[in-house]
Enzyme design. Structure first.
Site, PDB file in Angstrom:
ATOM      1  N   PRO A  24       0.807  -1.217   0.000  1.00 48.57           N
ATOM      2  CA  PRO A  24       0.000   0.000   0.000  1.00 48.57           C
ATOM      3  C   PRO A  24       0.846   1.275   0.000  1.00 48.57           C
ATOM      4  O   PRO A  24       1.726   1.424   0.833  1.00 48.57           O
ATOM      5  CB  PRO A  24      -0.823  -0.110   1.284  1.00 48.57           C
ATOM      6  CG  PRO A  24      -0.129  -1.113   2.130  1.00 48.57           C
ATOM      7  CD  PRO A  24       0.608  -2.016   1.207  1.00 48.57           C
ATOM      8  N   GLU A  25       0.598   2.127  -0.947  1.00 46.41           N
ATOM      9  CA  GLU A  25       1.236   3.438  -1.019  1.00 46.41           C
ATOM     10  C   GLU A  25       0.148   4.475  -0.772  1.00 46.41           C
ATOM     11  O   GLU A  25      -0.953   4.122  -0.365  1.00 46.41           O
ATOM     12  CB  GLU A  25       1.930   3.597  -2.382  1.00 46.41           C
ATOM     13  CG  GLU A  25       2.922   2.462  -2.614  1.00 46.41           C
ATOM     14  CD  GLU A  25       3.630   2.492  -3.956  1.00 46.41           C
ATOM     15  OE1 GLU A  25       3.781   3.571  -4.528  1.00 46.41           O
ATOM     16  OE2 GLU A  25       4.048   1.416  -4.416  1.00 46.41           O
ATOM     17  N   HIS A  78      -3.571 -14.612  10.642  1.00 47.71           N
ATOM     18  CA  HIS A  78      -2.688 -13.449  10.574  1.00 47.71           C
ATOM     19  C   HIS A  78      -3.299 -12.187  11.171  1.00 47.71           C
ATOM     20  O   HIS A  78      -2.829 -11.092  10.906  1.00 47.71           O
ATOM     21  CB  HIS A  78      -2.262 -13.206   9.131  1.00 47.71           C
ATOM     22  CG  HIS A  78      -1.457 -14.325   8.557  1.00 47.71           C
ATOM     23  ND1 HIS A  78      -0.216 -14.679   9.045  1.00 47.71           N
ATOM     24  CD2 HIS A  78      -1.728 -15.213   7.573  1.00 47.71           C
ATOM     25  CE1 HIS A  78       0.251 -15.711   8.370  1.00 47.71           C
ATOM     26  NE2 HIS A  78      -0.654 -16.056   7.465  1.00 47.71           N
ATOM     27  N   ARG A 135       2.953 -10.583   6.762  1.00 50.24           N
ATOM     28  CA  ARG A 135       4.402 -10.543   7.000  1.00 50.24           C
ATOM     29  C   ARG A 135       4.799  -9.822   8.282  1.00 50.24           C
ATOM     30  O   ARG A 135       5.996  -9.674   8.552  1.00 50.24           O
ATOM     31  CB  ARG A 135       5.107  -9.913   5.801  1.00 50.24           C
ATOM     32  CG  ARG A 135       5.088 -10.864   4.649  1.00 50.24           C
ATOM     33  CD  ARG A 135       5.942 -10.415   3.493  1.00 50.24           C
ATOM     34  NE  ARG A 135       5.604 -11.211   2.335  1.00 50.24           N
ATOM     35  CZ  ARG A 135       5.947 -10.922   1.101  1.00 50.24           C
ATOM     36  NH1 ARG A 135       6.625  -9.838   0.854  1.00 50.24           N
ATOM     37  NH2 ARG A 135       5.603 -11.700   0.121  1.00 50.24           N
TER      38      ARG A 135
END
Length: 273
Positions: free
Chosen positions: A2-3, A92, A111
């Site tokens: 995500p930017e 997660h 992650r």
DNA sequence: CAGGTCTCCTGCTAGC
DNA sequence: TGCTAGCAGGAGACCT
């Protein structure tokens, strides 16, 4: 990953779902994502806080609570979901904020690279949040600002534009697209960039990010949104992830190389050294 | 100070 | 088929 456009899409989506809802309990299942605070302090201070707004700065989300703010960075794969609290916690999901509505806000991050920092309203962040450069939408942002920040640097321009203390919001995808649109080779040194090129970079950064926000960001590689939201900007990408395909402008084959430690896509004909 | 490299973490893929 | 080594990546730590 995500930017700015993706984080903005998350912000807009989440805001109406959380407004004026109160946190009644917090479960933290992965301590290392909390910055500048103990896990116990982080969770206990959040209890009783009500969501009053969500802001964004660069790629950071800022949850405005009753008398605290929570700075959240999604890094590569962070996602927020709003679910009924009775739904079992998934593999997660690392932070569970149970709300007074019977719902729970879940932070999901495969992650585990994302971070959260809880701050008083007047407290300075201990992270890069406190040294962010302007974003392309700021009034203070201009090609002259970019030139002042980069003209004396011997880094590749790709690395300069990825530096959030120079310009905030661009990541690997959008830097590639901005340099392609500006016809600048990503490995060119910042010090070699001419004024007309800084102008193009500044203008294209704004245009490309605006277009991406309007299309709901890009769902690329591993990053996608929760709750059925899908970005459409990935269909507009000219070079990023398009290695071995013909350039839309000239037909040359798009190449892939490492620049500033990042996988970088560019057209060797349109973007000359 | 500036710039380079390593680290974090997991899922996926290439190769055997 | 099943295994492992290698890779990806934003930002911070660490090194030169």
């Amino acid at each position: 990953m995500p930017e700015l456009p993706e984080v903005e899409t998350v912000r807009i989506t989440l805001l109406p779902l959380l407004m004026n809802k109160k946190i009644v309990s917090v479960q933290l299942l992965y301590d290392k994502m909390i910055v500048n605070n103990t896990p116990e302090s982080f969770t206990s201070r959040l209890v009783g806080q009500t969501f009053r707004g969500i802001e964004r700065r660069g790629k950071y989300l800022i949850f405005i609570l009753s008398n605290l703010k929570m700075i959240s960075h999604l890094r590569m794969e962070g996602k927020y979901y709003l679910k009924d609290e009775s739904i079992p916690i998934e593999k997660h999901e690392h932070v569970i904020f149970t709300l007074d509505t019977g719902e729970s806000l879940r932070y999901h991050d495969t992650r585990k690279f994302g971070t959260m920092e809880l701050l008083e309203f007047n407290q300075i962040s201990q992270t890069g949040f406190s040294s962010l450069g302007f974003e392309p939408f700021d009034d203070e942002f201009s090609w002259i600002y970019l030139k002042e920040k980069l003209a004396h640097s011997n880094r590749p321009i790709k690395g300069g534009l990825l530096d959030q203390s120079v310009i905030s919001g661009l990541g690997n995808i959008y830097v590639d697209e901005v340099l392609y649109s500006s016809k600048i080779h990503p490995a060119r040194l910042c010090s070699s960039i001419r004024d007309d090129e800084f102008k193009k970079i500044a203008e294209n950064s704004k245009v490309i990010l605006e277009k991406a926000i309007n299309l709901g960001g890009a769902s690329v590689h591993s990053f996608s949104y929760g709750d059925g939201i899908t970005g459409r900007f990935q269909n507009e990408l000219n070079v990023h992830t398009h290695a071995d395909e013909p350039c839309n402008e000239c037909g040359y084959v798009i190449e892939k190389m490492k620049v500033a430690g990042r996988t970088t896509y560019y057209c060797p004909n349109c973007q000359r050294m």
